[in-house]
Design a protein around this motif. Structure first.
Motif, mmCIF file in Angstrom:
data_model
loop_
_atom_site.group_PDB
_atom_site.id
_atom_site.type_symbol
_atom_site.label_atom_id
_atom_site.label_comp_id
_atom_site.label_asym_id
_atom_site.label_seq_id
_atom_site.Cartn_x
_atom_site.Cartn_y
_atom_site.Cartn_z
ATOM 1 N N LEU A 335 4.477 3.301 -2.823
ATOM 2 C CA LEU A 335 5.327 3.862 -3.866
ATOM 3 C C LEU A 335 5.044 5.359 -3.945
ATOM 4 O O LEU A 335 3.903 5.770 -4.161
ATOM 5 N N ALA A 336 6.093 6.153 -3.759
ATOM 6 C CA ALA A 336 5.926 7.601 -3.807
ATOM 7 C C ALA A 336 6.016 8.090 -5.250
ATOM 8 O O ALA A 336 7.015 7.883 -5.921
ATOM 9 N N LEU A 521 -12.555 -4.075 -3.665
ATOM 10 C CA LEU A 521 -12.187 -4.279 -5.072
ATOM 11 C C LEU A 521 -10.788 -4.873 -5.213
ATOM 12 O O LEU A 521 -10.421 -5.356 -6.278
ATOM 13 N N GLY A 522 -9.998 -4.779 -4.171
ATOM 14 C CA GLY A 522 -8.654 -5.351 -4.220
ATOM 15 C C GLY A 522 -7.729 -4.663 -5.214
ATOM 16 O O GLY A 522 -6.742 -5.244 -5.651
ATOM 17 N N ARG A 523 -8.041 -3.439 -5.579
ATOM 18 C CA ARG A 523 -7.176 -2.716 -6.506
ATOM 19 C C ARG A 523 -6.262 -1.764 -5.747
ATOM 20 O O ARG A 523 -6.646 -1.230 -4.696
ATOM 21 N N PRO A 524 -5.056 -1.524 -6.267
ATOM 22 C CA PRO A 524 -4.199 -0.513 -5.656
ATOM 23 C C PRO A 524 -4.829 0.875 -5.801
ATOM 24 O O PRO A 524 -5.554 1.120 -6.766
ATOM 25 N N THR A 525 -4.554 1.727 -4.840
ATOM 26 C CA THR A 525 -5.157 3.060 -4.858
ATOM 27 C C THR A 525 -4.103 4.145 -4.958
ATOM 28 O O THR A 525 -2.977 3.991 -4.485
ATOM 29 N N THR A 526 -4.505 5.238 -5.593
ATOM 30 C CA THR A 526 -3.623 6.390 -5.696
ATOM 31 C C THR A 526 -4.425 7.636 -5.374
ATOM 32 O O THR A 526 -5.662 7.620 -5.456
ATOM 33 N N LEU A 527 -3.744 8.719 -4.973
ATOM 34 C CA LEU A 527 -4.421 9.990 -4.693
ATOM 35 C C LEU A 527 -3.470 11.144 -4.981
ATOM 36 O O LEU A 527 -2.276 11.041 -4.690
ATOM 37 N N GLY A 528 -3.999 12.222 -5.545
ATOM 38 C CA GLY A 528 -3.212 13.451 -5.668
ATOM 39 C C GLY A 528 -3.298 14.199 -4.352
ATOM 40 O O GLY A 528 -4.161 15.042 -4.151
ATOM 41 N N VAL A 529 -2.399 13.837 -3.450
ATOM 42 C CA VAL A 529 -2.516 14.259 -2.053
ATOM 43 C C VAL A 529 -2.513 15.776 -1.889
ATOM 44 O O VAL A 529 -3.298 16.344 -1.125
ATOM 45 N N SER A 530 -1.658 16.473 -2.642
ATOM 46 C CA SER A 530 -1.509 17.924 -2.440
ATOM 47 C C SER A 530 -2.787 18.710 -2.732
ATOM 48 O O SER A 530 -2.914 19.867 -2.316
ATOM 49 N N THR A 557 -0.154 4.342 -3.764
ATOM 50 C CA THR A 557 0.801 5.138 -4.542
ATOM 51 C C THR A 557 0.442 6.633 -4.486
ATOM 52 O O THR A 557 -0.158 7.171 -5.405
ATOM 53 N N PRO A 558 0.778 7.289 -3.362
ATOM 54 C CA PRO A 558 0.451 8.707 -3.233
ATOM 55 C C PRO A 558 1.214 9.549 -4.247
ATOM 56 O O PRO A 558 2.409 9.348 -4.450
#
Ligand code: THG
Length: 811
Positions: A335-336, A521-530, A557-558
């Motif tokens: 998911l973007a 942990l099986g959790r979804p991951t996100t990152l502030g890519v910029s 979810t980037p």
């Protein structure tokens, strides 16, 4: 007020192991029994009968109890201040108390306080403010608890925003269990556009103990909607269909599904896992009796019920975020998250926010949606402004025109709390972190509003260097969240991106941490890519290289600049490699022709940009462009090729399900604004009265934009207009036509449902004034349809309305 736990509510405890039955229709039985008793009818506030004729009401309740209803709804559906005021000598408390006493007297096992919609759209588009709605629902809920209700049933809700407010009012002002039941149209959405699974997600996470669907259609049409609702929640689901669709039988309204057929279909609901069965309009005790008879022995809440979201467990609430229109499941696919509504690196946004202007943020929202964002991050943190106020304003402005779920980017508990309270969906909160100060202030707010939340893997000591330490913090956040009442399944983890220019080793640690959060942990991951590219040239190149690596390590979810075509391209390409883009369809499409352009990107100041601004519901933009165009364009052309074209576009989108009622309303407001401006510029032949035309939006239709536009234009062409307003009763139109000796009547209807009352209005007018010519118009009408319902003329737009007037009056 502390809410009753499952173990303390006998009703909720019973629902853990067995099905319960609700009663059926009340209004029609009240009507017929009142007539039998020699009464004149049930009046505008039928709830009063509970005081004046308790035996009549108790008799109906008793029949339902005898038929097998466990839960009986008190006659309080419309007993809210908004509907009662000025219509009854009794107080709300008297009415509610009597209503619940009547249920008790019938021997029902559970007595429910019944809360219906206020009766006007709530919020900026309606007549009742959100605060007022909250107060109206609160006082009714309190009266119900005081009168001894076992349960609050909020039902027949057609607007998720109003349902949320009613739910919060009931939860925050009583300790009773609360059920919220929504009404879906045949198109599978509520009147204001929310599909069943999205209602389920929003209501369960906000604390509904039971969700449900009632009214609007018969059981067959309700089945699909109920399945989606059941498959999206972990709480019990109630279904109460109408006895089919209304038909005229011997001049009386009847329903076309009999008790036998009804109860047969109710078996399907039971098999799908519905926990509570009952009836709505047109059903009688016989419907409930047969339903109970045929479903009583069926297995309860079968585990086979299909979950809407793959891999989701029946036992926990959905790990989904949602706007009022659509849901997304972090972790189920990439998911973007659009990062652009963030003033940190955007001077123009900073200035706009400082001056309290939301137009630019809205523009960024629409552009990001067009560029493929799935979620929008909203950050309005600018030093020196009231961030909470600005966050609320921005959320309202963005949700008015954009259907993407939002991610609220703030760490201030006050900002977060206000944002989550007013957001009419289920947001992702960005973010909480491992610092006790953050955990203690943010988690209770997340728990209260049931949002999803991002856990940042930092704490009071800052950002740890190693992946190991970040995993430890992630575990701690998950543990503390659990203690605060936030289930693990509501949490996403951000392993934190450092700037590569200052620490090149850091990127590797972040990627390693992402992999372990994902795998261990099986959790979804996100990152502030910029963040990775600060201080480097060619940021986009660094960003997308890192993004591809992060995807490979399990990034879900980037948070990215989707407006950067190359970044968006990397997302699209990885979806192919990942097997998410079936048949490479989306990827191929995105490279075939130019992607859809949002309104705001049409040539500036053109008629097209005006039409686009209208279609997007951008009021300020519409007025600005109109102002400019008025200098060069003929006003009539501006109306037809700009404003009307925009309305047509959104009208078409409404018909195909791409746009919803609020979109229509916002577009209409934009046009109205522009129209006030144009009025002064229209060619005026208003010196002589060429004839009098009567206009009305028909009964049931509260949308009068088309009619209002026509009014202004034909007045400018020298006709006099008698405007009867909107939602005008059939008989009122007929009487007014006669009283004013009208030669030309114009009727408008915006929705399919109101075309029926248009037909009735035409018949009523024909009966009393056969000479009167009738023209009709409105979004859902066509030439053929106009003929079918007996109109003389079909006006496809305001201009054709003028032509019809010329023909009728010969001038
Ligand atoms: N984790 C989480 N949330 C976050 C971050 C994070 N929110 C804020 C930030 N980090 C992510 N958002 C941005 C927004 C803008 C920029 C960087 C991160 C940015 N924009 C540049 C500009 O506008 O000039 C470049 C944009 C472009 O390439 O077009 O720098 O880490 N949970």
């Amino acid at each position: 007020m502390r809410k009753m736990k499952t173990t303390e509510s006998a009703l909720l405890r019973e629902l853990e192991t067995g099905r319960l039955y609700l009663d059926g229709a009340m209004g029609s039985l009240m009507q017929s029994r009142a007539e039998e008793a020699g009464l004149d009818g049930i009046g505008t506030v039928p709830e009063i009968l509970g005081i004046t004729h308790p035996e009549l009401i108790r008799g109906i309740h008793r029949d339902y109890v005898d038929a097998g209803a466990d839960i009986v709804l008190a006659c309080t559906f419309g007993a809210n201040r908004y509907k009662l005021e000025g219509h009854t000598p009794y107080t709300q408390e008297e009415i509610v108390t009597a209503a619940l006493e009547n249920v008790r007297a019938s021997g029902a096992r559970y007595a429910a306080l019944d809360i219906g919609p206020i009766g006007s759209l709530v919020g900026e588009l309606g007549d009742v403010s959100e605060d007022e709605a909250y107060s109206i629902f609160s006082e009714l809920a309190k009266a119900g608890e005081k009168a001894g209700a076992d349960l609050v049933v909020i039902e027949t809700m057609t607007d998720i925003a109003e349902a949320r407010i009613a739910l919060m009012a009931a939860n925050e002002n009583t300790s009773l269990p609360v059920m919220v039941s929504m009404t879906f149209e045949e198109n599978g959405r509520t009147l204001t556009g929310t599909p069943p699974e999205v209602c389920g997600i929003i209501l369960e996470s906000l604390g509904a103990d039971i969700v449900g669907t009632n009214c609007s259609t018969g059981p067959v049409q309700m089945l699909e909607n109920a399945k989606k609702l059941i498959g999206a929640v972990s709480v019990p689901v109630a279904v109460q269909p109408n006895a089919g669709l209304p038909v005229l039988r011997d001049g009386e309204t009847a329903y076309d599904v009999d008790a036998g057929t009804f109860s047969d279909v109710m078996k399907d609901f039971a098999a799908e896992g519905a926990a509570i069965l009952g009836g709505c309009c047109g059903s009688t005790p016989e419907y409930i009796r047969l339903t109970r008879e045929k479903t009583g022995q069926l297995p309860y809440r079968s585990e086979e019920a299909q979950m809407v979201f793959p891999g989701m467990a029946r036992s926990s609430r959905p790990s989904a975020a949602a706007s009022a229109y659509r849901s997304v499941v972090p972790g189920s696919r990439i998911l973007a998250v659009g990062e652009s509504i963030n003033p940190t690196a955007d001077k123009k946004l900073k200035e706009a926010l400082r001056s309290g202007d939301t137009a630019y943020a809205v523009q960024l929202a629409l552009m990001q949606k067009a560029a493929g964002a799935d979620i929008l991050d909203i950050n309005v943190g600018v030093p020196g402004i009231d961030e909470a106020e600005m966050m609320e304003k921005t959320i309202r402005a963005v949700t008015a025109v954009c259907d993407l779920p939002l991610q609220i980017d703030s760490t201030d508990p006050e900002v977060v709390s206000r944002a989550l309270r007013i957001y009419p969906g289920r947001a992702i909160l960005n973010s909480v972190n491992g610092d006790p100060a953050s955990l203690e202030t943010i988690l209770p707010v997340v728990a209260k509003y049931g949002a999803m939340v991002i856990g940042l893997t930092l704490d009071e000591n800052g950002i740890p260097e190693t992946a190991d330490q970040r995993i430890d913090i992630a575990r701690k956040i998950i543990r503390e969240a659990g203690r605060a009442g936030v289930p693990e399944t509501d949490i996403l983890i951000d392993c934190l991106v450092m700037t590569a220019s200052t620490s090149q080793k850091a990127a590797g640690e972040t990627l390693e941490a992402v992999r372990r959060v994902s795998e261990d942990l099986g959790r979804p991951t996100t990152l502030g890519v910029s963040n990775i590219s600060f201080g480097l040239p060619q940021r986009s190149l660094v960003n997308r290289t890192f993004l591809a690596a992060a995807f490979q390590n399990g990034l879900d979810t980037p948070i990215i600049s989707v407006l950067d075509e190359e970044i968006a391209g990397t997302v699209a390409a990885f979806r192919v490699l990942n097997g998410e883009d079936r048949g490479c369809a989306a990827y191929t499409r995105s490279h075939k022709d130019t992607p859809a352009q949002p309104a705001v990107m049409a040539p500036e100041g053109s008629l097209d940009s005006l039409a686009a601004a209208v279609a997007d519901g951008l009021r300020d933009e519409t007025i600005d462009i109109t102002k400019k165009l008025l200098k060069t364009e003929d006003p009539m052309r501006l109306v037809e090729a700009g404003l009307m074209k925009g309305l047509d576009t959104v009208g078409d989108q409404f018909e195909t399900g791409e746009a919803f009622l609020p979109n229509l309303l916002f577009s209409a407001e934009a046009v109205q604004g522009a129209f006030d401006l144009i009025k002064s510029e229209m060619p005026s032949e208003a010196d002589t009265n060429k004839g009098t035309i009567m206009l009305a939006a028909v009964e049931g239709d509260v949308h009068d934009i088309g009619k209002n536009i026509l009014k202004v234009i034909i007045e400018n062409y020298g006709y006099e207009v008698i405007d009867l307003g909107k939602d005008v009763p059939v008989e009122a139109v007929a009487q007014a036509v006669v009283a004013n000796d009208i030669r030309l009547l114009g009727l408008s209807a915006l929705m399919t449902t109101t075309v029926r009352s248009m037909k009735k209005t035409i018949e009523a007018v024909r009966a009393v004034s056969p000479e009167t010519k009738i023209m009709v118009g409105g979004a859902v009408l066509t030439e053929d349809f106009a003929q079918e319902i007996g109109a003389d003329y079909y006006g496809k737009d305001a201009k054709s309305g003028v032509e019809i007037a010329r023909r009728v009056f010969g001038a």
